[in-house]
Motif scaffolding. Structure first.
Motif, mmCIF file in Angstrom:
data_model
loop_
_atom_site.group_PDB
_atom_site.id
_atom_site.type_symbol
_atom_site.label_atom_id
_atom_site.label_comp_id
_atom_site.label_asym_id
_atom_site.label_seq_id
_atom_site.Cartn_x
_atom_site.Cartn_y
_atom_site.Cartn_z
ATOM 1 N N GLN A 21 -0.306 -23.260 25.529
ATOM 2 C CA GLN A 21 -1.441 -23.297 24.598
ATOM 3 C C GLN A 21 -1.569 -21.964 23.852
ATOM 4 N N LEU A 22 -1.498 -20.868 24.571
ATOM 5 C CA LEU A 22 -1.615 -19.535 23.978
ATOM 6 C C LEU A 22 -0.474 -19.265 22.998
ATOM 7 N N ILE A 23 0.740 -19.487 23.452
ATOM 8 C CA ILE A 23 1.912 -19.207 22.606
ATOM 9 C C ILE A 23 1.952 -20.173 21.423
ATOM 10 N N GLY A 24 1.625 -21.446 21.679
ATOM 11 C CA GLY A 24 1.634 -22.433 20.603
ATOM 12 C C GLY A 24 0.701 -22.047 19.464
ATOM 13 N N ALA A 25 -0.496 -21.608 19.799
ATOM 14 C CA ALA A 25 -1.452 -21.214 18.757
ATOM 15 C C ALA A 25 -0.904 -20.054 17.928
ATOM 16 N N LYS A 26 -0.285 -19.103 18.583
ATOM 17 C CA LYS A 26 0.268 -17.948 17.869
ATOM 18 C C LYS A 26 1.498 -18.339 17.042
ATOM 19 N N MET A 27 2.343 -19.218 17.580
ATOM 20 C CA MET A 27 3.533 -19.656 16.844
ATOM 21 C C MET A 27 3.139 -20.475 15.610
ATOM 22 N N GLU A 28 2.088 -21.273 15.747
ATOM 23 C CA GLU A 28 1.619 -22.061 14.608
ATOM 24 C C GLU A 28 1.207 -21.145 13.459
ATOM 25 N N LEU A 29 0.456 -20.096 13.769
ATOM 26 C CA LEU A 29 0.063 -19.133 12.739
ATOM 27 C C LEU A 29 1.271 -18.377 12.183
ATOM 28 N N PHE A 30 2.130 -17.916 13.066
ATOM 29 C CA PHE A 30 3.295 -17.111 12.681
ATOM 30 C C PHE A 30 4.204 -17.878 11.715
ATOM 31 N N HIS A 31 4.388 -19.178 11.972
ATOM 32 C CA HIS A 31 5.291 -19.995 11.151
ATOM 33 C C HIS A 31 4.542 -20.754 10.053
ATOM 34 N N ASN A 32 3.259 -20.414 9.861
ATOM 35 C CA ASN A 32 2.440 -21.057 8.832
ATOM 36 C C ASN A 32 2.510 -22.582 8.955
ATOM 37 N N ALA A 33 2.403 -23.049 10.180
ATOM 38 C CA ALA A 33 2.462 -24.481 10.467
ATOM 39 C C ALA A 33 1.052 -25.039 10.579
ATOM 40 N N SER A 34 0.962 -26.350 10.609
ATOM 41 C CA SER A 34 -0.346 -26.993 10.707
ATOM 42 C C SER A 34 -0.498 -27.791 12.000
ATOM 43 N N SER A 35 0.581 -27.896 12.766
ATOM 44 C CA SER A 35 0.572 -28.680 14.005
ATOM 45 C C SER A 35 1.673 -28.169 14.926
ATOM 46 N N LEU A 36 1.678 -28.706 16.144
ATOM 47 C CA LEU A 36 2.715 -28.377 17.126
ATOM 48 C C LEU A 36 3.215 -29.648 17.792
ATOM 49 N N MET A 101 18.730 -10.282 18.122
ATOM 50 C CA MET A 101 17.797 -10.460 19.236
ATOM 51 C C MET A 101 16.710 -9.385 19.221
ATOM 52 N N LYS A 102 17.084 -8.169 18.852
ATOM 53 C CA LYS A 102 16.124 -7.071 18.789
ATOM 54 C C LYS A 102 15.048 -7.360 17.745
ATOM 55 N N GLU A 103 15.462 -7.819 16.563
ATOM 56 C CA GLU A 103 14.506 -8.132 15.504
ATOM 57 C C GLU A 103 13.577 -9.267 15.915
ATOM 58 N N GLU A 104 14.130 -10.301 16.507
ATOM 59 C CA GLU A 104 13.306 -11.419 16.968
ATOM 60 C C GLU A 104 12.322 -10.953 18.045
ATOM 61 N N ALA A 105 12.791 -10.141 18.970
ATOM 62 C CA ALA A 105 11.918 -9.629 20.035
ATOM 63 C C ALA A 105 10.785 -8.787 19.457
ATOM 64 N N LEU A 106 11.081 -7.971 18.460
ATOM 65 C CA LEU A 106 10.042 -7.151 17.830
ATOM 66 C C LEU A 106 8.993 -8.024 17.136
ATOM 67 N N GLN A 107 9.457 -9.064 16.435
ATOM 68 C CA GLN A 107 8.523 -9.961 15.747
ATOM 69 C C GLN A 107 7.621 -10.676 16.752
ATOM 70 N N TYR A 108 8.197 -11.190 17.818
ATOM 71 C CA TYR A 108 7.410 -11.931 18.794
ATOM 72 C C TYR A 108 6.531 -10.997 19.639
ATOM 73 N N THR A 109 6.972 -9.779 19.856
ATOM 74 C CA THR A 109 6.124 -8.809 20.574
ATOM 75 C C THR A 109 4.872 -8.534 19.766
ATOM 76 N N LYS A 110 5.038 -8.294 18.474
ATOM 77 C CA LYS A 110 3.878 -8.085 17.600
ATOM 78 C C LYS A 110 2.975 -9.303 17.611
ATOM 79 N N LEU A 111 3.572 -10.474 17.546
ATOM 80 C CA LEU A 111 2.814 -11.727 17.528
ATOM 81 C C LEU A 111 1.974 -11.890 18.792
ATOM 82 N N LEU A 112 2.556 -11.616 19.931
ATOM 83 C CA LEU A 112 1.876 -11.855 21.195
ATOM 84 C C LEU A 112 0.865 -10.767 21.532
ATOM 85 N N LEU A 113 0.934 -9.630 20.851
ATOM 86 C CA LEU A 113 -0.034 -8.558 21.097
ATOM 87 C C LEU A 113 -1.272 -8.684 20.215
ATOM 88 N N ILE A 114 -1.232 -9.624 19.290
ATOM 89 C CA ILE A 114 -2.369 -9.819 18.368
ATOM 90 C C ILE A 114 -3.556 -10.382 19.149
#
Length: 114
Positions: A21-36, A101-114
């Motif tokens: 639930q937590l990650i899904g909400a953040k991924m939805e915002l990150f990918h500018n999605a409207s659903s999961l 992998m480093k770039e992806e990890a940095l993006q998701y680290t920022k996302l999950l710290l929001i």
């Protein structure tokens, strides 16, 4: 590592879905999605391609598939293609490059710290 959903205890089930639930909400915002789409394949006959419990969290957008449920055919087709390659996903999975992998990890680290 737990192979099947039924092998989780109650606390682990709660943790798994609360985390999704937590990650899904953040991924939805990150990918500018409207659903999961949340997908848990429990056992090989259900399409589980890696032998541990996990949930696929797939951000969705309007009209991303012609028919909404076509996502399941796409996921099944992906699994069929992997099986044709006779890849043991636990042992022969090819790693991506370090920088990718480093770039992806940095993006998701920022996302999950929001």
């Amino acid at each position: 590592m737990v192979k099947r959903f039924g092998d989780l205890n109650g606390e682990e089930v709660c943790d798994l879905w609360l985390t999704a639930q937590l990650i899904g909400a953040k991924m939805e915002l990150f990918h500018n999605a409207s659903s999961l789409t949340l997908n848990l394949q429990d056992g090989p006959e259900a399409g589980q391609s890696v032998s541990h419990v996990h949930i696929h969290i797939i951000p969705r957008k309007a009209c991303d598939f012609k028919r909404n449920d076509d996502i399941y055919d796409a996921m099944n087709e992906n699994d069929r293609e992997l099986s044709k390659q006779h890849i043991d996903l636990e042992e022969e999975r090819k790693d991506r490059g370090f920088e990718e992998m480093k770039e992806e990890a940095l993006q998701y680290t920022k996302l999950l710290l929001i």
